[in-house]
Design a protein around this motif. Structure first.
Motif, PDB file in Angstrom:
ATOM      1  N   LEU A   3     -17.156   3.256   8.367  1.00  0.00           N
ATOM      2  CA  LEU A   3     -16.179   4.014   9.124  1.00  0.00           C
ATOM      3  C   LEU A   3     -16.556   4.003  10.601  1.00  0.00           C
ATOM      4  CD1 LEU A   3     -13.908   6.025   9.264  1.00  0.00           C
ATOM      5  CD2 LEU A   3     -15.521   7.772   8.622  1.00  0.00           C
ATOM      6  N   ASP A  58      -6.674  11.486  10.521  1.00  0.00           N
ATOM      7  CA  ASP A  58      -6.331  11.098   9.153  1.00  0.00           C
ATOM      8  C   ASP A  58      -5.737   9.708   9.081  1.00  0.00           C
ATOM      9  OD1 ASP A  58      -7.101  13.583   8.589  1.00  0.00           O
ATOM     10  OD2 ASP A  58      -5.102  14.399   8.250  1.00  0.00           O
ATOM     11  N   MET A  59      -5.185   9.257  10.203  1.00  0.00           N
ATOM     12  CA  MET A  59      -4.479   7.974  10.166  1.00  0.00           C
ATOM     13  C   MET A  59      -5.435   6.803  10.169  1.00  0.00           C
ATOM     14  SD  MET A  59      -1.115   8.220  12.419  1.00  0.00           S
ATOM     15  CE  MET A  59      -0.399   6.773  11.678  1.00  0.00           C
ATOM     16  N   LEU A  60      -6.484   6.939  10.927  1.00  0.00           N
ATOM     17  CA  LEU A  60      -7.502   5.888  11.041  1.00  0.00           C
ATOM     18  C   LEU A  60      -6.949   4.475  10.995  1.00  0.00           C
ATOM     19  CD1 LEU A  60     -10.583   7.169   9.101  1.00  0.00           C
ATOM     20  CD2 LEU A  60     -10.509   6.439  11.468  1.00  0.00           C
ATOM     21  N   PRO A 102       1.884  12.741  12.648  1.00  0.00           N
ATOM     22  CA  PRO A 102       1.123  12.113  13.737  1.00  0.00           C
ATOM     23  C   PRO A 102       2.028  11.443  14.764  1.00  0.00           C
ATOM     24  CG  PRO A 102       0.326  11.393  11.585  1.00  0.00           C
ATOM     25  CD  PRO A 102       1.598  12.138  11.348  1.00  0.00           C
ATOM     26  N   ASP A 153      -9.933  -6.853   5.499  1.00  0.00           N
ATOM     27  CA  ASP A 153     -10.533  -5.725   4.803  1.00  0.00           C
ATOM     28  C   ASP A 153     -11.712  -6.175   3.948  1.00  0.00           C
ATOM     29  OD1 ASP A 153      -7.661  -3.659   4.079  1.00  0.00           O
ATOM     30  OD2 ASP A 153      -9.184  -3.514   5.623  1.00  0.00           O
ATOM     31  N   HIS A 200      -1.669   8.455   3.619  1.00  0.00           N
ATOM     32  CA  HIS A 200      -2.852   8.357   4.479  1.00  0.00           C
ATOM     33  C   HIS A 200      -3.467   9.703   4.838  1.00  0.00           C
ATOM     34  CE1 HIS A 200      -0.683   9.690   8.020  1.00  0.00           C
ATOM     35  NE2 HIS A 200       0.322   8.893   7.680  1.00  0.00           N
ATOM     36  N   TRP A 201      -2.696  10.794   4.702  1.00  0.00           N
ATOM     37  CA  TRP A 201      -3.210  12.114   5.096  1.00  0.00           C
ATOM     38  C   TRP A 201      -3.900  12.818   3.934  1.00  0.00           C
ATOM     39  CZ3 TRP A 201       1.724  10.492   4.562  1.00  0.00           C
ATOM     40  CH2 TRP A 201       2.472  11.052   3.522  1.00  0.00           C
ATOM     41  N   ARG A 202      -3.856  12.212   2.755  1.00  0.00           N
ATOM     42  CA  ARG A 202      -4.470  12.847   1.593  1.00  0.00           C
ATOM     43  C   ARG A 202      -5.771  12.142   1.228  1.00  0.00           C
ATOM     44  NH1 ARG A 202      -0.982  15.110  -2.922  1.00  0.00           N
ATOM     45  NH2 ARG A 202       0.646  16.203  -1.807  1.00  0.00           N
ATOM     46  N   LYS A 225     -15.761  -0.256   3.709  1.00  0.00           N
ATOM     47  CA  LYS A 225     -16.082  -0.715   5.051  1.00  0.00           C
ATOM     48  C   LYS A 225     -16.582   0.481   5.844  1.00  0.00           C
ATOM     49  CE  LYS A 225     -11.360  -0.069   6.633  1.00  0.00           C
ATOM     50  NZ  LYS A 225     -10.165  -0.704   7.125  1.00  0.00           N
ATOM     51  N   ARG A 244     -10.410   9.182   2.934  1.00  0.00           N
ATOM     52  CA  ARG A 244      -8.989   8.967   3.194  1.00  0.00           C
ATOM     53  C   ARG A 244      -8.703   7.482   2.990  1.00  0.00           C
ATOM     54  NH1 ARG A 244      -6.561  14.034   4.733  1.00  0.00           N
ATOM     55  NH2 ARG A 244      -8.412  15.294   5.018  1.00  0.00           N
ATOM     56  N   LYS A 267       5.917  17.220   0.935  1.00  0.00           N
ATOM     57  CA  LYS A 267       4.728  16.467   0.519  1.00  0.00           C
ATOM     58  C   LYS A 267       4.685  15.043   1.052  1.00  0.00           C
ATOM     59  CE  LYS A 267       4.300  18.990  -3.835  1.00  0.00           C
ATOM     60  NZ  LYS A 267       3.263  19.954  -3.442  1.00  0.00           N
ATOM     61  N   VAL A 268       5.834  14.507   1.452  1.00  0.00           N
ATOM     62  CA  VAL A 268       5.828  13.120   1.927  1.00  0.00           C
ATOM     63  C   VAL A 268       6.301  12.993   3.381  1.00  0.00           C
ATOM     64  CG1 VAL A 268       6.632  10.764   1.522  1.00  0.00           C
ATOM     65  CG2 VAL A 268       6.145  12.243  -0.426  1.00  0.00           C
ATOM     66  N   SER A 309      -0.873  -4.135   3.431  1.00  0.00           N
ATOM     67  CA  SER A 309      -2.185  -3.804   2.877  1.00  0.00           C
ATOM     68  C   SER A 309      -3.019  -5.073   2.942  1.00  0.00           C
ATOM     69  CB  SER A 309      -2.057  -3.309   1.449  1.00  0.00           C
ATOM     70  OG  SER A 309      -1.313  -4.240   0.706  1.00  0.00           O
ATOM     71  N   GLY A 310      -3.338  -5.442   4.138  1.00  0.00           N
ATOM     72  CA  GLY A 310      -3.987  -6.719   4.416  1.00  0.00           C
ATOM     73  C   GLY A 310      -5.229  -6.910   3.587  1.00  0.00           C
ATOM     74  N   LEU A 363       7.030   4.512   0.848  1.00  0.00           N
ATOM     75  CA  LEU A 363       6.769   5.921   0.566  1.00  0.00           C
ATOM     76  C   LEU A 363       8.014   6.608   0.007  1.00  0.00           C
ATOM     77  CD1 LEU A 363       4.422   7.106   3.450  1.00  0.00           C
ATOM     78  CD2 LEU A 363       3.875   6.040   1.266  1.00  0.00           C
ATOM     79  N   PRO A 393       4.293  15.323   6.348  1.00  0.00           N
ATOM     80  CA  PRO A 393       2.957  14.841   6.705  1.00  0.00           C
ATOM     81  C   PRO A 393       2.936  13.401   7.198  1.00  0.00           C
ATOM     82  CG  PRO A 393       3.117  15.276   4.344  1.00  0.00           C
ATOM     83  CD  PRO A 393       4.373  15.772   4.955  1.00  0.00           C
ATOM     84  N   ALA A 394       3.830  12.561   6.675  1.00  0.00           N
ATOM     85  CA  ALA A 394       3.841  11.167   7.126  1.00  0.00           C
ATOM     86  C   ALA A 394       4.296  11.073   8.575  1.00  0.00           C
ATOM     87  CB  ALA A 394       4.741  10.326   6.224  1.00  0.00           C
ATOM     88  N   LYS A 396       7.126   4.130   6.280  1.00  0.00           N
ATOM     89  CA  LYS A 396       7.203   2.934   5.436  1.00  0.00           C
ATOM     90  C   LYS A 396       8.158   3.154   4.262  1.00  0.00           C
ATOM     91  CE  LYS A 396       2.744   2.663   4.579  1.00  0.00           C
ATOM     92  NZ  LYS A 396       1.545   2.154   3.886  1.00  0.00           N
ATOM     93  N   SER A 452     -10.769  -0.244   1.634  1.00  0.00           N
ATOM     94  CA  SER A 452     -10.257  -1.610   1.740  1.00  0.00           C
ATOM     95  C   SER A 452      -8.939  -1.720   0.982  1.00  0.00           C
ATOM     96  CB  SER A 452     -11.272  -2.568   1.145  1.00  0.00           C
ATOM     97  OG  SER A 452     -11.342  -2.366  -0.244  1.00  0.00           O
ATOM     98  N   ASP A 486       0.849  -1.181   0.000  1.00  0.00           N
ATOM     99  CA  ASP A 486       0.000   0.000   0.000  1.00  0.00           C
ATOM    100  C   ASP A 486       0.895   1.246   0.000  1.00  0.00           C
ATOM    101  OD1 ASP A 486      -1.814   2.009   0.458  1.00  0.00           O
ATOM    102  OD2 ASP A 486      -1.907   1.624   2.620  1.00  0.00           O
TER     103      ASP A 486
END
Lengths: 275, 282
Positions: B26, B280-282, B207, B11, A101-103, B24, A143, B199-200, B6-7, B182, B203-204, B179, A148, A97
């Motif tokens: 939220l 945003d991370m959820l 959190p 999911d 995640h923030w976009r 799914k 987001r 941009k990467v 990315s299981g 990225l 923000p990554a 990760k 999935s 993946d």
């Protein structure tokens, strides 16, 4: 978008060309030759898949076309230009993946265009078109965390496609998905690709997937890997749902399986139990 | 670091008749009955404690030189807050905290980036930074006072150095835990170094850096109030210490109450901010 029919192009300068490339990694344990003497080309408008045993350097090959790795021997060229760094006309999709995640989905799909400096309105318009194509229109403002695994992969595909690459590089893009999702997205990919017809280099472990999607399947040998055989997939396009049941499909699948089996046995040892 | 997470199994994405995918549902943490009950009990404990304190101080169980009844503290607070002196003290303390925190942030984040970017620097400097974490830097305060004079300077220096450490360390850890895919993605689209950071990476990492930033702010508060308490010319901590030495227990407690309220307020704001960022991370 060019709607050209599949015509076998013979002009080398319009191809992705591998010229006797090899890759040797220096590790603490010494030099490991991952790829040895791969020669071949991907003509315009062709979908080429590479299959082979685990660790045979498939991803290495793809990274070299993407400009992320420099071959230690030989060269890769696209349309007559040697690849030395990531090019503007290639785009990659990975197995993992890689969504941000923030976009939102929209801004994820527009990411590649944003980096290239495409103005906001234009990149959003192009991103929206791709989102529509991959069937995520209602999720434009979601987001990635709300999606999935299969949907995230479609975001990654849309991001790559939105860049309108002349060469699309896909490194086991469906590898982490379940069988059902995988087949469904495979069909979707093909449907989109029929419209764009850019060159695709697709890495997979799945023989059925390779046959279904490709014009050519390159079978790689165990390390140090070379292209052992190029199998032309002469199934007509477009390929509707019943394609998997065609006798020719089964033949090609069996043939590829026999080739891969030999190589897998080399890696895993003779008499290895293969499912 | 788990690769390829990315299981697929967990999911569930269902496909409708027309091949339409459905996300799914939220699930966001809603105030469930359990949490609400916990909050009610928490408030009950708080009110109970105040009542017990009130009783203990009024009956003489707790000596008046140690603690005055909470009702009296409140009364003192009400008469103190409108005064010019309180306003000046509050402004001084809050500015000192904010400046110290800003310095911690402005130096801590780049320091964390350097520690991450140059692993050798990380290996060499990390023990110093971790020692800085463990060491009571306030011991340097008298020396700094002698060198810099009795002003906000030494306090800012100490509070900022306390604030910087958790910020730098979490920045390093956060950047390390991004990760690898990225980095590969940024590379594959040929992002420039500044695009890569803005941009990467930033923000990554945000959190994950936030808990460190929060801690950095709390340290700035502790550093400032504690140094003021020891020796200063102005500020809420100074005033609490002043009344302590004057044996004016009621006013001392009134100023302590101000610090408590300030801390709770700051912590609530930071927690709220953190929740917003983490959403945003959820």
């Amino acid at each position: 978008m060019n709607q050209m029919p599949t015509m076998p192009s013979t002009k080398q300068e319009h191809d992705v060309v591998f010229e006797n490339i090899g890759m040797t990694f220096q590790t603490a344990a010494g030099a490991t030759q991952a790829v040895a003497n791969v020669t071949g080309s991907i003509p315009e408008h062709k979908f080429v898949s590479i299959i082979g045993p685990s660790g045979c350097g498939k991803s290495t090959l793809l990274d070299m076309v993407g400009g992320l790795l420099k071959p230690t021997q030989g060269s890769v060229s696209i349309d007559g230009e040697a690849v030395t760094a990531p090019r503007r006309d290639t785009a990659m999709v990975f197995q993992e993946d890689s969504t941000l995640h923030w976009r939102s989905v929209l801004d994820n799909v527009a990411f590649g265009l944003e980096v290239k400096g495409v103005p906001k309105d234009e990149r959003h318009e192009r991103a929206r078109k791709m989102i529509e194509l991959v069937g995520l229109r209602q999720f434009e403002d979601h987001r990635p965390g709300q999606l999935s695994g299969g949907m995230k992969q479609r975001v990654a595909i849309a991001r790559a496609m939105a860049m309108e690459p002349r060469v699309l590089l896909m490194d086991e893009p469906f590898g982490a998905l379940d069988q059902q999702t995988r087949q469904f997205i495979g069909r979707e990919l093909l449907r989109i690709w029929e419209k764009t017809r850019n060159r695709v280099l697709f890495i997979t472990h799945d023989i059925q997937e390779a046959v279904y999607l490709s014009d050519e399947v390159w079978v790689m040998s165990a390390r140090p890997s070379v292209v052992k055989e190029v199998v032309k997939i002469d199934l007509p396009r477009p390929r509707p749902e019943g394609t998997h049941a065609l006798p020719r499909f089964r033949e090609l699948e069996d043939h590829l399986w026999s080739l891969v089996k030999v190589e897998a046995e080399k890696t895993l040892g003779p008499g290895a139990q293969l499912a | 670091m788990v690769a390829g997470q990315s299981g697929s199994g967990e999911d569930p994405w269902t496909r409708g008749a027309a091949g339409v995918t459905v996300a799914k549902t939220l699930t966001r943490s809603q105030p469930d009955p359990l949490r609400r009950r916990a909050a009610a009990v928490r408030w009950a404990i708080l009110v109970g404690l105040v009542v017990v304190l009130e009783a203990a101080t009024r009956t003489g169980l707790v000596d008046r030189t140690l603690m005055v009844p909470p009702s009296e503290i409140l009364a003192r607070l009400i008469s103190i807050v409108p005064t010019g002196q309180f306003g000046a003290d509050a402004v001084r303390t809050i500015t000192t905290i904010l400046v110290a925190f800003a310095v911690g942030l402005v130096l801590g984040i780049p320091l964390g980036v350097v520690l991450w970017r140059i692993p050798a620097a990380g290996r060499i400097l990390e023990p110093f930074i971790v020692t800085g974490y463990a060491m009571p830097t306030l011991l340097f305060y008298p020396v700094l006072l002698a060198v810099m004079g009795l002003n906000a300077g030494p306090i800012i220096l100490i509070a900022a150095s306390m604030s910087l450490v958790p910020i730098a360390l979490t920045t390093m850890v956060a950047l390390n835990s991004i990760k690898p895919i990225l980095h590969k993605l940024a590379n594959s689209v040929n992002a420039s170094p500044s695009q890569y950071y803005v941009k990467v990476l930033l923000p990554a990492a945000t959190p994950l850096v936030f808990p460190g930033v929060k801690l950095g702010f709390i340290y700035a508060v502790i550093g400032t109030v504690a140094m003021e308490f020891i020796l200063a010319a102005q500020g809420i901590g100074f005033r609490a210490g002043f009344y302590y030495r004057e044996l004016n227990t009621a006013d001392m407690w009134a100023y302590i109450a101000v610090v408590v309220v300030l801390s709770v307020l700051v912590n609530s704001i930071l927690t709220w901010l953190e929740k917003r960022i983490r959403r945003d991370m959820l």
